[in-house]
Structures are given as C-alpha cells and as structure tokens.
Design a protein around this motif. Structure first.
Motif, mmCIF file in Angstrom:
data_model
loop_
_atom_site.group_PDB
_atom_site.id
_atom_site.type_symbol
_atom_site.label_atom_id
_atom_site.label_comp_id
_atom_site.label_asym_id
_atom_site.label_seq_id
_atom_site.Cartn_x
_atom_site.Cartn_y
_atom_site.Cartn_z
ATOM 1 N N THR A 165 0.829 -1.092 0.053
ATOM 2 C CA THR A 165 -0.068 -0.009 0.046
ATOM 3 C C THR A 165 0.628 1.355 -0.013
ATOM 4 O OG1 THR A 165 -1.743 -1.408 1.232
ATOM 5 C CG2 THR A 165 -2.009 1.313 1.160
ATOM 6 N N TYR A 179 1.839 2.138 -3.681
ATOM 7 C CA TYR A 179 0.684 2.668 -4.214
ATOM 8 C C TYR A 179 0.382 4.088 -3.867
ATOM 9 C CZ TYR A 179 -1.120 -1.414 -6.598
ATOM 10 O OH TYR A 179 -1.304 -2.526 -7.492
ATOM 11 N N GLY A 236 -8.801 -0.784 -8.914
ATOM 12 C CA GLY A 236 -7.528 -1.234 -9.538
ATOM 13 C C GLY A 236 -7.703 -2.140 -10.650
ATOM 14 N N ASP A 272 -4.080 -5.274 -10.526
ATOM 15 C CA ASP A 272 -3.367 -5.217 -9.224
ATOM 16 C C ASP A 272 -2.821 -6.400 -8.882
ATOM 17 O OD1 ASP A 272 -4.079 -2.439 -8.761
ATOM 18 O OD2 ASP A 272 -5.883 -3.019 -7.368
ATOM 19 N N VAL A 282 -2.646 -4.201 -1.530
ATOM 20 C CA VAL A 282 -3.267 -2.758 -1.307
ATOM 21 C C VAL A 282 -4.734 -2.946 -1.018
ATOM 22 C CG1 VAL A 282 -3.539 -2.502 -4.086
ATOM 23 C CG2 VAL A 282 -3.596 -0.484 -2.619
ATOM 24 N N SER A 338 -1.445 -0.122 -12.403
ATOM 25 C CA SER A 338 -0.162 0.022 -11.662
ATOM 26 C C SER A 338 0.781 -1.175 -12.604
ATOM 27 C CB SER A 338 -0.153 -0.205 -10.161
ATOM 28 O OG SER A 338 1.106 -0.600 -9.922
#
Length: 225
Positions: free
Chosen positions: A13, A16, A33, A36, A41, A144
């Motif tokens: 986390t 992130y 997300g 992920d 997270v 991400s």
C-alpha cells in the motif's frame, strides 16, 4: 491466461500511495485497480473501510494455484534482480534483500485476504479493454505497472481502448503509472494516446510522483473529464 506464463510480483500500500500520490480524499471514494495482481493494497485499504475493487485475469485461479506459482517464480525473480541491480534506484528500498522481503510480505498479505476478498467481490476476474461495470461506477480508476510498461506486448490500439474503458467507468479521474516501458524508455504509445484522449475531450496531465524504483519511472498520467 496460462498461469505458467505469469510471474506474480505484488506491491504494498505504501508504494501505491507514493506511485499515485493518493490523498485522504482519494481514499474516500470508490476505487478500481486494474491489474493489481497479488498486491496487498486491496487487503489493507478494505480493512480500513475503503471501497476498493481490484480486477486481474490472475483472479480466475485459486489461492493455492497462485501461491504455488509465487513459490515457483520468486527465486528466479530474485536472481534476475541481483543480476540487473543497476537498472533500479535503490533509494526508498535499499537492497535486493529488502525488496524481496517487501514483495513476499505483500503477496503473503494478498493470499491471506484472497478467498475472503473473492467472496466479497473485491477481487474480480476481469481484464481490459472490456469491463462489466456501469458508466461512472468509480471515483478513481488506476493501473499500476501494466499499461505503457508492456508496450512491446500490447499495441497502441489496445492502449486506447483500455484507457477509454477506464475513463468510461470513472466519473472523476484515471491514473496510470509508470509511463516507461520495460527497457526504461518512454512508451512508444504515450504521445499518440495523449493526443487521442485530448481529441476525445479529456484533460491529460503528466505528474511527477514520489516513487522511482525502475530508473526514470517516476511519472504518472492523470486523465480527467
């Protein structure tokens, strides 16, 4: 997806938060997300009352299958990191051993939460560029280490469709990190994707973040209506 082709690698986390410059206000809304994977997270934020859903094709597999794949690949990834240390910035994370500990800890937390999260529909097997959510379902949608990073694997058209889909379901903002490819070079799709989004009426901004592990990968693309 064939799990044998997947190399699970989960971020925590705190990573992130600095990658996406997440504020307290960001965490008050509904979050999606994209990609992920085995990051922790979702487990952490949901335990704090944040409304977050993560999607990833890896979520079609069971906890035991993902755990086994992590065990199979973690040593190989560790060896590759040691052999290519010069490609990374050892500032926030000071050594390969520290990085491996962070990644394994994040993936452990993910696995501990996985079955519970699937029952609560926080981990959903879906993938870009086609999602089942209704328009404006989320306040913040992020991606991400997927879009732009794998520019050699996914072409410009895929990026346009995927990001338009993220924009469709986000009523406020989309954030994408990083903007470099696996060769530490600016994605060959970035400029054309930004032009495309601007023509569609979206506002785009490249913002420097507080996160840099892959050399030069310290910017995110922010997209707003």
């Amino acid at each position: 997806m064939d799990l044998k082709n997947v190399v699970p690698w989960g971020r925590n986390t705190e990573e992130y938060k600095v990658m996406f410059l997440l504020s307290d206000d960001d965490l008050k809304g509904n979050i999606l997300g994209c990609g992920d994977g085995p990051a922790s997270v979702n487990a952490y934020l949901s335990s704090k009352g944040v409304n977050i859903i993560s999607i990833d094709p890896i979520y079609q597999f069971s906890k035991n299958e993902i755990e086994q794949r992590i065990d199979e690949t973690s040593q190989v990834v560790s060896e590759q990191l040691r052999a290519n240390q010069d490609d990374f910035v050892w500032k926030n994370i000071h050594s390969v051993d520290a990085l491996i500990d962070i990644r394994l800890s994040a993936m452990h937390d993910f696995l501990q939460d996985y079955d519970k999260g699937k029952k609560e529909k926080r981990y959903i097997h879906e993938e870009l560029p086609s999602l089942s959510f209704e328009d404006d379902s989320f306040d913040l949608v992020w991606s991400s280490h997927f879009l732009f990073l794998y520019s050699e694997h996914f072409d410009e058209e895929f990026h346009k469709k995927a990001i338009l889909e993220m924009c469709r379901i986000s009523k406020k903002e989309v954030r994408i990190f990083p903007l470099l490819d696996l060769k530490n070079e600016k994605s060959k799709h970035l400029d054309e994707v930004i032009k495309f989004l601007n023509l569609k009426g979206f506002k785009t901004n490249i913002i420097k973040t507080k996160y840099e592990f892959q050399k030069g990968a310290n910017e995110m693309l922010v997209i707003k209506r």
